[in-house]
Design a protein around this motif. Sequence first.
Motif, PDB file in Angstrom:
ATOM      1  N   ARG A  36       0.822  -1.403   0.200  1.00 41.51           N
ATOM      2  CA  ARG A  36       0.274   0.516   0.426  1.00 41.51           C
ATOM      3  C   ARG A  36       0.802   1.300   0.296  1.00 41.51           C
ATOM      4  NH1 ARG A  36      -5.583  -0.327   1.807  1.00 41.51           N
ATOM      5  NH2 ARG A  36      -6.162  -2.508   1.394  1.00 41.51           N
ATOM      6  N   ARG A  91       7.784  -7.329  -5.692  1.00 43.54           N
ATOM      7  CA  ARG A  91       7.601  -8.255  -4.675  1.00 43.54           C
ATOM      8  C   ARG A  91       9.495  -8.969  -4.197  1.00 43.54           C
ATOM      9  NH1 ARG A  91       2.767 -10.025  -4.278  1.00 43.54           N
ATOM     10  NH2 ARG A  91       3.389 -10.885  -2.828  1.00 43.54           N
ATOM     11  N   ARG A 113       0.081 -12.563   1.553  1.00 40.85           N
ATOM     12  CA  ARG A 113      -0.824 -13.151   0.693  1.00 40.85           C
ATOM     13  C   ARG A 113      -0.206 -14.611   0.539  1.00 40.85           C
ATOM     14  NH1 ARG A 113      -3.509  -9.449   1.449  1.00 40.85           N
ATOM     15  NH2 ARG A 113      -5.511  -8.379  -0.288  1.00 40.85           N
ATOM     16  N   ARG A 163     -10.212  -7.816  -7.175  1.00 36.34           N
ATOM     17  CA  ARG A 163      -9.306  -7.705  -6.350  1.00 36.34           C
ATOM     18  C   ARG A 163      -8.150  -8.819  -6.108  1.00 36.34           C
ATOM     19  NH1 ARG A 163      -7.751  -3.838  -1.685  1.00 36.34           N
ATOM     20  NH2 ARG A 163      -6.765  -5.312  -1.373  1.00 36.34           N
ATOM     21  N   ARG A 170      -2.089 -13.457 -10.329  1.00 32.25           N
ATOM     22  CA  ARG A 170      -1.107 -13.415 -10.959  1.00 32.25           C
ATOM     23  C   ARG A 170      -0.089 -14.137 -11.235  1.00 32.25           C
ATOM     24  NH1 ARG A 170      -0.397 -10.001  -5.809  1.00 32.25           N
ATOM     25  NH2 ARG A 170       0.492 -11.613  -3.970  1.00 32.25           N
TER      26      ARG A 170
HETATM   27  O1   DC Z   1      -3.528  -6.415   2.894  1.00 34.70           O
HETATM   28  P1   DC Z   1      -4.261  -5.481   2.351  1.00 34.70           P
HETATM   29  O2   DC Z   1      -5.354  -5.427   1.411  1.00 34.70           O
HETATM   30  O3   DC Z   1      -3.780  -4.542   2.541  1.00 34.70           O
HETATM   31  O4   DC Z   1      -3.018  -6.008   0.411  1.00 34.70           O
HETATM   32  C1   DC Z   1      -2.908  -5.006  -0.389  1.00 34.70           C
HETATM   33  C2   DC Z   1      -2.808  -5.621  -1.286  1.00 34.70           C
HETATM   34  O5   DC Z   1      -1.009  -6.097  -1.485  1.00 34.70           O
HETATM   35  C3   DC Z   1      -3.318  -6.592  -1.775  1.00 34.70           C
HETATM   36  O6   DC Z   1      -4.824  -6.559  -3.137  1.00 34.70           O
HETATM   37  C4   DC Z   1      -2.326  -7.424  -2.320  1.00 34.70           C
HETATM   38  C5   DC Z   1      -0.710  -7.250  -1.955  1.00 34.70           C
HETATM   39  N1   DC Z   1      -0.683  -7.871  -1.154  1.00 34.70           N
HETATM   40  C6   DC Z   1       0.334  -9.236  -1.573  1.00 34.70           C
HETATM   41  O7   DC Z   1       0.552  -9.315  -2.477  1.00 34.70           O
HETATM   42  N2   DC Z   1       1.387  -9.296  -0.884  1.00 34.70           N
HETATM   43  C7   DC Z   1       1.325  -9.830   0.375  1.00 34.70           C
HETATM   44  N3   DC Z   1       1.910 -10.061   1.339  1.00 34.70           N
HETATM   45  C8   DC Z   1       0.846  -8.597   0.789  1.00 34.70           C
HETATM   46  C9   DC Z   1      -0.152  -7.722   0.269  1.00 34.70           C
END
Ligand code: DC
Length: 214
Positions: A36, A91, A113, A163, A170
């Motif tokens: 974010r 990432r 995630r 989302r 991905r």
């Molecule tokens: O959990 P969140 O809604 O704050 O996460 C925002 C975005 O960040 C979500 O759409 C996917 C990404 N994200 C990610 O790819 N890997 C993570 N470990 C945390 C979040």
Amino acid sequence: MIIAIDGPAAAGKGTLARALAAHFGLPHMDTGALYRQVGAALLADGLDPADPVAAEQAARTLDLTRFTDPQLRTAAVGEAASVVAAIPAVRQALFEAQRAFALQPGGAVLDGRDIGTVVCPEADVKLFVEASPEARAWRRVAELEDRGEHVSFEEMLAQVRIRDARDSGRADAPLRAAEGAHLLDTSDLSIGAAVDRARAIVEAAIRRKAAGTG
Ligand code: DC
């Protein structure tokens, strides 16, 4: 004790992660807030979150310490975060900070995630927190409402589905339950009941670890 909590947007990961961290006396990292912060920085500079060069530059150079900034919680920043999170170089740039946080002495709780699949596959406890898209959309509408942002349920449901599709579809570190993860569906659970279940799962893992069977 490393606790990895993954799941889709608004399933209750953050609430559970904070409750478990407080209960077990562990530090907590909301890894979504890293993505974010990158998304928010690009939006603030008028840049396209889908631009891989600008996004990687932001991920590598920003001082990512604004975890509790309310500006990060808007729908626009959530969308931008999901877009930058699909860029492998972003990432990669964020991986080390998450890994170092997880490996600090005493352990940690991380939610995101890909914590159980990529960041910390060796975590002692892995939770995969789910809820129906409708339940999650209602929660996000209420959360944004509390912050003075008005989004209709239908619009939010559409955003949740987009989302989900982006986070799960991905190529790099897609959202999925890690091997050995405990599934926790919070659709029909109160926050207190969900926390109780999560705590019971962690306590069982601690007992198994102490007995040398986990
Ligand atoms: O959990 P969140 O809604 O704050 O996460 C925002 C975005 O960040 C979500 O759409 C996917 C990404 N994200 C990610 O790819 N890997 C993570 N470990 C945390 C979040």
